[in-house]
Design a protein around this motif. Structure first.
Motif, short mmCIF file in Angstrom:
data_model
loop_
_atom_site.label_atom_id
_atom_site.label_comp_id
_atom_site.label_asym_id
_atom_site.label_seq_id
_atom_site.Cartn_x
_atom_site.Cartn_y
_atom_site.Cartn_z
N GLY A 171 -7.04 -3.94 -9.79
CA GLY A 171 -7.09 -5.36 -9.48
C GLY A 171 -7.66 -5.61 -8.10
N GLY A 172 -7.91 -6.87 -7.82
CA GLY A 172 -8.46 -7.21 -6.52
C GLY A 172 -8.87 -8.65 -6.47
N PHE A 173 -9.68 -8.96 -5.45
CA PHE A 173 -10.14 -10.33 -5.22
C PHE A 173 -11.65 -10.37 -5.43
CE2 PHE A 173 -9.72 -14.49 -3.28
CZ PHE A 173 -10.98 -14.71 -2.76
N VAL A 174 -12.09 -11.28 -6.29
CA VAL A 174 -13.52 -11.44 -6.53
C VAL A 174 -13.87 -12.91 -6.62
CG1 VAL A 174 -13.79 -9.24 -7.75
CG2 VAL A 174 -13.26 -11.32 -9.04
N GLN A 175 -15.13 -13.21 -6.46
CA GLN A 175 -15.60 -14.57 -6.66
C GLN A 175 -15.91 -14.79 -8.14
OE1 GLN A 175 -18.89 -14.94 -3.84
NE2 GLN A 175 -17.50 -15.87 -2.35
N ALA A 176 -16.01 -16.05 -8.51
CA ALA A 176 -16.27 -16.40 -9.91
C ALA A 176 -17.53 -15.69 -10.39
CB ALA A 176 -16.44 -17.90 -10.04
N GLU A 213 7.67 5.66 -32.43
CA GLU A 213 7.09 5.26 -31.16
C GLU A 213 7.76 3.99 -30.65
OE1 GLU A 213 5.01 5.79 -33.88
OE2 GLU A 213 4.57 7.85 -33.33
N HIS A 214 7.89 3.93 -29.34
CA HIS A 214 8.47 2.78 -28.70
C HIS A 214 7.40 2.04 -27.91
CE1 HIS A 214 12.43 4.31 -29.78
NE2 HIS A 214 12.02 5.49 -29.36
N ASN A 215 7.80 0.95 -27.28
CA ASN A 215 6.88 0.17 -26.45
C ASN A 215 7.08 0.53 -24.99
OD1 ASN A 215 6.07 -1.13 -28.79
ND2 ASN A 215 7.44 -2.88 -28.46
N TYR A 216 5.98 0.63 -24.28
CA TYR A 216 6.03 0.96 -22.87
C TYR A 216 5.11 0.02 -22.11
CZ TYR A 216 8.03 5.26 -24.74
OH TYR A 216 8.80 6.17 -25.41
N TRP A 217 5.53 -0.28 -20.88
CA TRP A 217 4.75 -1.18 -20.03
C TRP A 217 4.49 -0.53 -18.68
CZ3 TRP A 217 3.02 -6.09 -21.38
CH2 TRP A 217 3.47 -6.55 -22.61
N GLY A 218 3.30 -0.79 -18.16
CA GLY A 218 2.99 -0.36 -16.82
C GLY A 218 3.32 -1.45 -15.81
N GLN A 219 3.18 -1.11 -14.54
CA GLN A 219 3.36 -2.13 -13.51
C GLN A 219 2.14 -3.03 -13.49
OE1 GLN A 219 1.84 0.57 -12.92
NE2 GLN A 219 0.40 0.28 -11.24
N GLY A 220 2.24 -4.18 -12.96
CA GLY A 220 1.13 -5.11 -12.95
C GLY A 220 0.14 -4.83 -11.83
N THR A 221 -1.06 -5.35 -12.02
CA THR A 221 -2.06 -5.30 -10.97
C THR A 221 -2.66 -6.70 -10.86
OG1 THR A 221 -4.05 -4.15 -10.17
CG2 THR A 221 -3.90 -4.48 -12.55
N LEU A 222 -2.74 -7.21 -9.65
CA LEU A 222 -3.12 -8.60 -9.42
C LEU A 222 -4.63 -8.76 -9.39
CD1 LEU A 222 -2.36 -11.53 -8.69
CD2 LEU A 222 -2.30 -10.80 -6.29
N VAL A 223 -5.09 -9.73 -10.15
CA VAL A 223 -6.51 -10.11 -10.15
C VAL A 223 -6.59 -11.56 -9.67
CG1 VAL A 223 -8.52 -10.56 -11.59
CG2 VAL A 223 -7.11 -8.54 -12.01
N THR A 224 -7.36 -11.78 -8.61
CA THR A 224 -7.54 -13.11 -8.05
C THR A 224 -9.02 -13.44 -8.05
OG1 THR A 224 -5.62 -12.78 -6.62
CG2 THR A 224 -7.09 -14.62 -6.10
N VAL A 225 -9.35 -14.58 -8.66
CA VAL A 225 -10.74 -14.99 -8.78
C VAL A 225 -10.92 -16.33 -8.07
CG1 VAL A 225 -12.68 -15.37 -10.35
CG2 VAL A 225 -10.79 -13.87 -11.03
N SER A 226 -11.80 -16.38 -7.10
CA SER A 226 -12.03 -17.63 -6.37
C SER A 226 -13.20 -18.38 -6.99
CB SER A 226 -12.33 -17.33 -4.90
OG SER A 226 -13.56 -16.66 -4.79
N SER A 227 -13.15 -19.69 -6.84
CA SER A 227 -14.22 -20.52 -7.41
C SER A 227 -15.37 -20.71 -6.44
CB SER A 227 -13.66 -21.89 -7.80
OG SER A 227 -13.07 -22.50 -6.69
#
Length: 117
Positions: free
Chosen positions: A8-13, A103-117
């Motif tokens: 994840g990270g910060f990107v422009q539109a 099989e069971h369900n598993y989740w990872g930790q989140g990763t933030l995605v920020t998109v600027s206009s």
């Protein structure tokens, strides 16, 4: 089974990011690998998914044509390539959803995605 998501990270539109989800401890291929996201104040929603065995993919309508999900068996990694709009801003989670009774369900930790206009 453990999932580690990053990228994840910060990107422009209309910028690009590629998320990765590394899967460890998996002994079965009978999983559906999914990317989900949750924006502030909203419910978590499905974004894209791929069947580990068949490679069948699916996407939510709003990301079709802009996002691509793929996997690398040798690296036990699932990717989400994204061409981003501001409304895609969210925390993205990867998940391994079991398709069989063993099989069971598993989740990872989140990763933030920020998109600027």
């Amino acid at each position: 089974v453990q999932l580690q998501a990053f990228g994840g990270g910060f990107v422009q539109a209309w910028g690009f990011l590629r998320l990765s989800c590394v899967v460890s401890g998996r002994t079965s291929s009978n999983y559906y690998m999914g990317w989900f996201r949750q924006a502030p104040g909203k419910e978590r929603e499905f974004v894209a998914g791929i069947n580990w065995r068949t490679c069948t993919t699916s996407y939510r309508d709003s990301v079709k044509g802009r996002f691509t999900i793929s996997k690398d068996n040798a690296k036990n990694t699932v990717y989400l390539q994204m061409n981003l709009k501001p409304e895609d801003t969210a925390v993205y989670y990867c998940a391994a959803l079991g398709l069989g009774s063993s099989e069971h369900n598993y989740w990872g930790q989140g990763t933030l995605v920020t998109v600027s206009s």
